[in-house]
Design a protein around this motif. Sequence first.
Motif, PDB file in Angstrom:
ATOM      1  N   LYS A   1      13.765  -4.016  11.816  1.00  0.00           N
ATOM      2  CA  LYS A   1      15.110  -4.374  11.386  1.00  0.00           C
ATOM      3  C   LYS A   1      15.240  -5.849  11.049  1.00  0.00           C
ATOM      4  CE  LYS A   1      19.966  -3.963  12.772  1.00  0.00           C
ATOM      5  NZ  LYS A   1      20.907  -3.496  13.808  1.00  0.00           N
ATOM      6  N   TYR A   2      14.608  -6.711  11.844  1.00  0.00           N
ATOM      7  CA  TYR A   2      14.801  -8.148  11.659  1.00  0.00           C
ATOM      8  C   TYR A   2      13.605  -8.838  11.003  1.00  0.00           C
ATOM      9  CZ  TYR A   2      18.742  -7.313  14.771  1.00  0.00           C
ATOM     10  OH  TYR A   2      19.912  -6.829  15.337  1.00  0.00           O
ATOM     11  N   ILE A   3      12.561  -8.086  10.679  1.00  0.00           N
ATOM     12  CA  ILE A   3      11.415  -8.620   9.947  1.00  0.00           C
ATOM     13  C   ILE A   3      11.192  -7.719   8.741  1.00  0.00           C
ATOM     14  CG2 ILE A   3       9.009  -9.348  10.028  1.00  0.00           C
ATOM     15  CD1 ILE A   3      10.635 -10.816  12.061  1.00  0.00           C
ATOM     16  N   ILE A   4      11.492  -8.216   7.564  1.00  0.00           N
ATOM     17  CA  ILE A   4      11.387  -7.429   6.341  1.00  0.00           C
ATOM     18  C   ILE A   4      10.103  -7.819   5.608  1.00  0.00           C
ATOM     19  CG2 ILE A   4      12.484  -6.863   4.147  1.00  0.00           C
ATOM     20  CD1 ILE A   4      13.944  -5.799   6.607  1.00  0.00           C
ATOM     21  N   VAL A   5       9.314  -6.826   5.255  1.00  0.00           N
ATOM     22  CA  VAL A   5       8.000  -7.063   4.645  1.00  0.00           C
ATOM     23  C   VAL A   5       7.909  -6.330   3.313  1.00  0.00           C
ATOM     24  CG1 VAL A   5       6.958  -7.310   6.934  1.00  0.00           C
ATOM     25  CG2 VAL A   5       6.914  -5.075   5.804  1.00  0.00           C
ATOM     26  N   PRO A   6       6.911  -6.671   2.490  1.00  0.00           N
ATOM     27  CA  PRO A   6       6.771  -5.997   1.189  1.00  0.00           C
ATOM     28  C   PRO A   6       6.233  -4.580   1.333  1.00  0.00           C
ATOM     29  CG  PRO A   6       4.979  -7.550   1.519  1.00  0.00           C
ATOM     30  CD  PRO A   6       5.933  -7.767   2.652  1.00  0.00           C
ATOM     31  N   PHE A   7       6.384  -3.821   0.250  1.00  0.00           N
ATOM     32  CA  PHE A   7       5.750  -2.508   0.185  1.00  0.00           C
ATOM     33  C   PHE A   7       4.242  -2.693  -0.013  1.00  0.00           C
ATOM     34  CE2 PHE A   7      10.076  -1.477  -1.119  1.00  0.00           C
ATOM     35  CZ  PHE A   7      10.309  -0.287  -0.422  1.00  0.00           C
ATOM     36  N   LYS A   8       3.467  -1.851   0.632  1.00  0.00           N
ATOM     37  CA  LYS A   8       2.026  -1.860   0.400  1.00  0.00           C
ATOM     38  C   LYS A   8       1.762  -1.377  -1.014  1.00  0.00           C
ATOM     39  CE  LYS A   8      -2.335  -0.022   2.185  1.00  0.00           C
ATOM     40  NZ  LYS A   8      -2.980   0.872   3.182  1.00  0.00           N
ATOM     41  N   ASP A   9       1.027  -2.167  -1.795  1.00  0.00           N
ATOM     42  CA  ASP A   9       0.779  -1.827  -3.192  1.00  0.00           C
ATOM     43  C   ASP A   9      -0.359  -0.803  -3.278  1.00  0.00           C
ATOM     44  OD1 ASP A   9       0.554  -1.633  -5.871  1.00  0.00           O
ATOM     45  OD2 ASP A   9       0.158  -3.765  -6.247  1.00  0.00           O
ATOM     46  N   ASN A  10       0.016   0.447  -3.423  1.00  0.00           N
ATOM     47  CA  ASN A  10      -0.964   1.531  -3.535  1.00  0.00           C
ATOM     48  C   ASN A  10      -1.192   1.957  -4.983  1.00  0.00           C
ATOM     49  OD1 ASN A  10       1.445   2.762  -4.103  1.00  0.00           O
ATOM     50  ND2 ASN A  10       1.480   4.063  -2.274  1.00  0.00           N
ATOM     51  N   GLY A  11      -0.646   1.156  -5.914  1.00  0.00           N
ATOM     52  CA  GLY A  11      -0.792   1.475  -7.326  1.00  0.00           C
ATOM     53  C   GLY A  11       0.252   2.435  -7.850  1.00  0.00           C
ATOM     54  N   HIS A  12       1.168   2.853  -6.991  1.00  0.00           N
ATOM     55  CA  HIS A  12       2.181   3.827  -7.402  1.00  0.00           C
ATOM     56  C   HIS A  12       3.592   3.348  -7.068  1.00  0.00           C
ATOM     57  CE1 HIS A  12      -0.996   6.729  -8.262  1.00  0.00           C
ATOM     58  NE2 HIS A  12      -1.523   6.440  -7.086  1.00  0.00           N
ATOM     59  N   LEU A  13       3.795   2.040  -7.014  1.00  0.00           N
ATOM     60  CA  LEU A  13       5.116   1.519  -6.696  1.00  0.00           C
ATOM     61  C   LEU A  13       6.061   1.725  -7.875  1.00  0.00           C
ATOM     62  CD1 LEU A  13       4.326  -1.874  -4.898  1.00  0.00           C
ATOM     63  CD2 LEU A  13       4.766   0.348  -3.877  1.00  0.00           C
TER      64      LEU A  13
ATOM     65  N   ALA B   1       1.087  -8.381   6.853  1.00  0.00           N
ATOM     66  CA  ALA B   1       0.449  -8.333   8.173  1.00  0.00           C
ATOM     67  C   ALA B   1       1.435  -7.951   9.269  1.00  0.00           C
ATOM     68  CB  ALA B   1      -0.184  -9.688   8.494  1.00  0.00           C
ATOM     69  N   TYR B   2       2.729  -8.101   8.985  1.00  0.00           N
ATOM     70  CA  TYR B   2       3.750  -7.786   9.985  1.00  0.00           C
ATOM     71  C   TYR B   2       4.305  -6.389   9.715  1.00  0.00           C
ATOM     72  CZ  TYR B   2       3.515 -12.741  10.963  1.00  0.00           C
ATOM     73  OH  TYR B   2       3.056 -13.989  11.288  1.00  0.00           O
ATOM     74  N   GLY B   3       4.559  -5.670  10.769  1.00  0.00           N
ATOM     75  CA  GLY B   3       5.133  -4.340  10.626  1.00  0.00           C
ATOM     76  C   GLY B   3       6.607  -4.421  10.264  1.00  0.00           C
ATOM     77  N   ILE B   4       7.066  -3.446   9.505  1.00  0.00           N
ATOM     78  CA  ILE B   4       8.470  -3.403   9.101  1.00  0.00           C
ATOM     79  C   ILE B   4       9.352  -3.104  10.311  1.00  0.00           C
ATOM     80  CG2 ILE B   4       8.222  -0.948   8.466  1.00  0.00           C
ATOM     81  CD1 ILE B   4      10.545  -3.454   6.706  1.00  0.00           C
TER      82      ILE B   4
END
Length: 277
Positions: free
Chosen positions: A154-166, A149-152
């Motif tokens: 420098k100081y907030i690290i988030v996961p990759f959106k799982d589009n089925g091609h990670l 829910a949080y945008g990527i």
Amino acid sequence: MMATPNSYRCVADRFNVGKATAWRCVYKVVNALYSHFHTFITWPDRARAENIWTHVKNKYKFPKVIGAIDGTHIKIAAPKLHPEAYINRKGYHSIQTQIICDNELKITHVYAGQVGSVHDMRVFRLSGFEDMCTAENFPENSHLLGDAAYGIQKYIIVPFKDNGHLTDAQVKYNTCLSEARMMVERTIGLLKGRFRSLLDILPMRRTDLIPKYICACCVLHNICLIRNDYIDDIPIIVQPNEPVQYEIENIPQIIREEGIEKRNAIVYHLQNENYFE
């Protein structure tokens, strides 16, 4: 009142006082606790930050983490003014609360008061926490962990959106991040498990006083941890898998690019087991 989902009438009967007296007692105690907010809810200093990221790296392999961030909804009765604004995506009235915690489940930053219909990323922007995103507060290029829910940045690290091609490396990164980020889920679970009025519909009608009440519960939460007063039965508050509404357009491009570059560096080092020295 804080520790149970009971009504004021029930608590007043138990202590043989009037309902108005019970309300005034709660109001006075909440104000007293809130006056010590900055004493017990503090941002980690340089030494504490190093202890946090060392612990997280040793346990979860994820580098330079000084905390995790997440939002939670506090159920409330429908307010008299603009009740429709308080209806969240799950269909009930709520107040948004944003919590940042460390590896010991202590709350290091809390912001409460936005209506339930507001997106987590918007709450983040309205909280003023962006002003704290500086090199001084995040020594040695450290960061917080957030969910999708949080945008990527420098100081907030988030996961990759799982589009089925990670890639395998990106999957490994997402797994490490998810495991480390559970600290904030456990913190919210412990907070609501101890102060169960936050689990049920909050017995307060004045929306201007609810944020102070929530913050007072957070102060008591930290006091309990400082006193090594833990509870065993912690309900883990995990958000269900739902489509996430991204608000990355609200993040300046240069800040996004810094975050993406940093995330890619972490992926590389996790893949090569040379954990981002």
